[in-house]
Design a protein around this motif. Structure first.
Motif, PDB file in Angstrom:
ATOM      1  N   THR A  95     -29.145 -65.424  43.343  1.00 46.30           N
ATOM      2  CA  THR A  95     -27.283 -65.291  42.323  1.00 46.30           C
ATOM      3  C   THR A  95     -26.337 -66.862  42.116  1.00 46.30           C
ATOM      4  O   THR A  95     -26.786 -67.566  41.390  1.00 46.30           O
ATOM      5  CB  THR A  95     -26.309 -64.456  43.195  1.00 46.30           C
ATOM      6  OG1 THR A  95     -27.110 -63.305  43.546  1.00 46.30           O
ATOM      7  CG2 THR A  95     -25.244 -64.572  42.581  1.00 46.30           C
ATOM      8  N   CYS A 123     -23.563 -69.261  40.063  1.00 43.11           N
ATOM      9  CA  CYS A 123     -22.101 -68.218  41.170  1.00 43.11           C
ATOM     10  C   CYS A 123     -20.909 -69.485  41.644  1.00 43.11           C
ATOM     11  O   CYS A 123     -21.149 -69.460  41.812  1.00 43.11           O
ATOM     12  CB  CYS A 123     -22.308 -67.343  41.586  1.00 43.11           C
ATOM     13  SG  CYS A 123     -21.387 -66.518  42.156  1.00 43.11           S
ATOM     14  N   THR A 148     -27.409 -59.841  39.389  1.00 43.60           N
ATOM     15  CA  THR A 148     -26.439 -61.148  39.524  1.00 43.60           C
ATOM     16  C   THR A 148     -25.474 -60.502  38.937  1.00 43.60           C
ATOM     17  O   THR A 148     -24.248 -61.201  38.289  1.00 43.60           O
ATOM     18  CB  THR A 148     -27.144 -61.970  38.785  1.00 43.60           C
ATOM     19  OG1 THR A 148     -28.076 -61.828  37.215  1.00 43.60           O
ATOM     20  CG2 THR A 148     -28.280 -63.010  39.289  1.00 43.60           C
TER      21      THR A 148
END
Length: 287
Positions: free
Chosen positions: A141, A146, A260
Motif C-alpha cells: 500500500t 498512501c 490497495t
C-alpha cells in the motif's frame, strides 16, 4: 528483519509469582508497552490466571518451532512479492491476551505471545504468514503512495479489510490447506468458518447495523476478538467479512488494485455498498 526474543529470559528465570511477572515486563518495558495498552488487560487477576496456566514445556516447544518458521516465511514473501521486511519481530510470553499482533504503524513490527500459540508446525506457519501478511499489505500500500495520515484506523471496515488481506496473503504463502484453517489458525478444527459462509447475508446485515449503533470498541470485541461473536456464536466474523470482500474484489479488479482499495477516498462507502449487496443476494460458498 530482526528477532527480539525475551523468551529465554522468561524460561530461565521463571518462578510462579506476581513479582516475577512484574520484573519480566519491566525488564522489557518497551516491548510490552503496546501489549499492555491494546492487547491485554494485564490486571493482577489476569496475571494470577496466567501463573496458573503456564506450561513451560509448551512455551519451549513453540519457541523452538517458531523462529525457523518466521525466517522461512519472510523468505517466501521476498520470493513471491520482492518484499524485504524492515521490521522487528518480538517473541514474548504474555498473560493470555492476544496471541499475535501487528503494531499500529505504517510498516508494523510484529509480536508473538508464545503461551497462546499452538505448537504444531502447520498452525504456527499460518499464524506467522498472517501476521507478516499485515506487513506485506502495508508495504504494498505504501508503495502506492498512501495518505496514511488520513486513514480511519478505528473504523471496523478498515479492520475487516486488513484482516481479509492478511488472510489472502497467508493463503498465498502457506498454500493448499482447507480455507477454514486460515480463519481458525488451527490445524484441527473449523471453528465456524463454513457456517459463517452460509450465514453471510445475515452477518453482513448485523455488521452494517452495528456500524450505526455500536462504538468501535464494542465492534472490535464482537467482530474481531476471540472472546466475541455473541450474535452468531462464532468469534472473529470481521475476518470472514474482510476475506470475502477481498476475494470478491481480487476476482473483479485483480490483486494489486483490490489490495490497495483502502487508499481511495470513497473506500468506506464502497465497502458499505458491497455489504448491502451481500445482504440482498445469496452469497456463493467459496470453499
Amino acid at each position: 528483519m530482526k528477532i527480539f526474543d525475551t523468551v529465554p529470559f522468561f524460561v530461565r528465570l521463571y518462578e510462579p509469582s506476581l513479582a516475577f511477572l512484574h520484573n519480566y515486563q519491566r525488564a522489557f518495558s518497551n516491548t510490552f508497552k503496546s501489549y499492555r495498552k491494546y492487547h491485554c488487560k494485564n490486571t493482577t487477576e489476569q496475571k494470577e490466571f496466567a501463573l496458573s496456566e503456564y506450561a513451560i514445556d509448551h512455551i519451549e516447544r513453540v519457541h523452538k518451532e517458531i523462529i525457523p518458521i518466521i525466517e522461512r516465511t519472510a523468505r517466501a514473501y521476498e520470493e513471491q512479492y520482492s518484499l524485504v521486511f524492515p521490521i522487528s519481530v518480538q517473541l514474548i510470553v504474555g498473560v493470555y491476551g492476544s496471541n499475535a499482533y501487528a503494531e499500529r504503524e505504517v510498516v508494523p513490527n510484529i509480536t508473538f505471545a508464545l503461551e497462546q500459540l499452538p505448537a504444531d508446525e502447520e498452525s504456527l506457519s499460518i499464524i506467522v504468514a498472517h501476521e507478516l501478511g499485515h506487513v506485506a499489505h502495508h508495504m504494498l500500500t505504501d508503495q502506492k503512495g498512501c495518505d496514511w495520515g488520513g486513514m480511519m484506523w478505528q473504523d471496523p471496515r478498515i479492520s475487516a479489510f486488513q484482516e481479509g488481506a492478511a488472510m489472502y496473503f497467508s493463503k498465498q504463502i502457506v498454500s493448499g490447506l482447507p480455507d477454514f484453517k486460515y480463519f481458525s489458525f488451527d490445524a484441527q478444527k473449523d471453528d465456524g468458518y463454513q457456517k459463517a459462509l452460509t450465514l453471510l447475508p445475515g452477518i453482513a446485515r448485523a455488521f452494517l447495523k452495528d456500524l450505526q449503533q455500536q462504538s468501535s470498541t464494542q465492534m472490535v470485541r464482537e467482530w474481531f476478538s476471540i472472546r466475541g461473536g455473541e450474535q452468531f456464536e462464532i468469534p472473529r466474523l470481521g475476518y470472514v467479512i474482510g476475506e470475502q470482500f477481498v476475494a470478491t474484489e481480487i476476482e473483479r479488479l485483480g490483486g494489486e488494485r483490490a489490495l490497495t482499495l483502502w487508499t481511495e477516498p470513497n473506500f468506506l462507502q464502497y465497502m458499505n455498498s458491497w455489504l448491502e449487496e451481500v445482504c440482498e443476494n445469496e452469497f456463493k460458498n467459496r470453499s
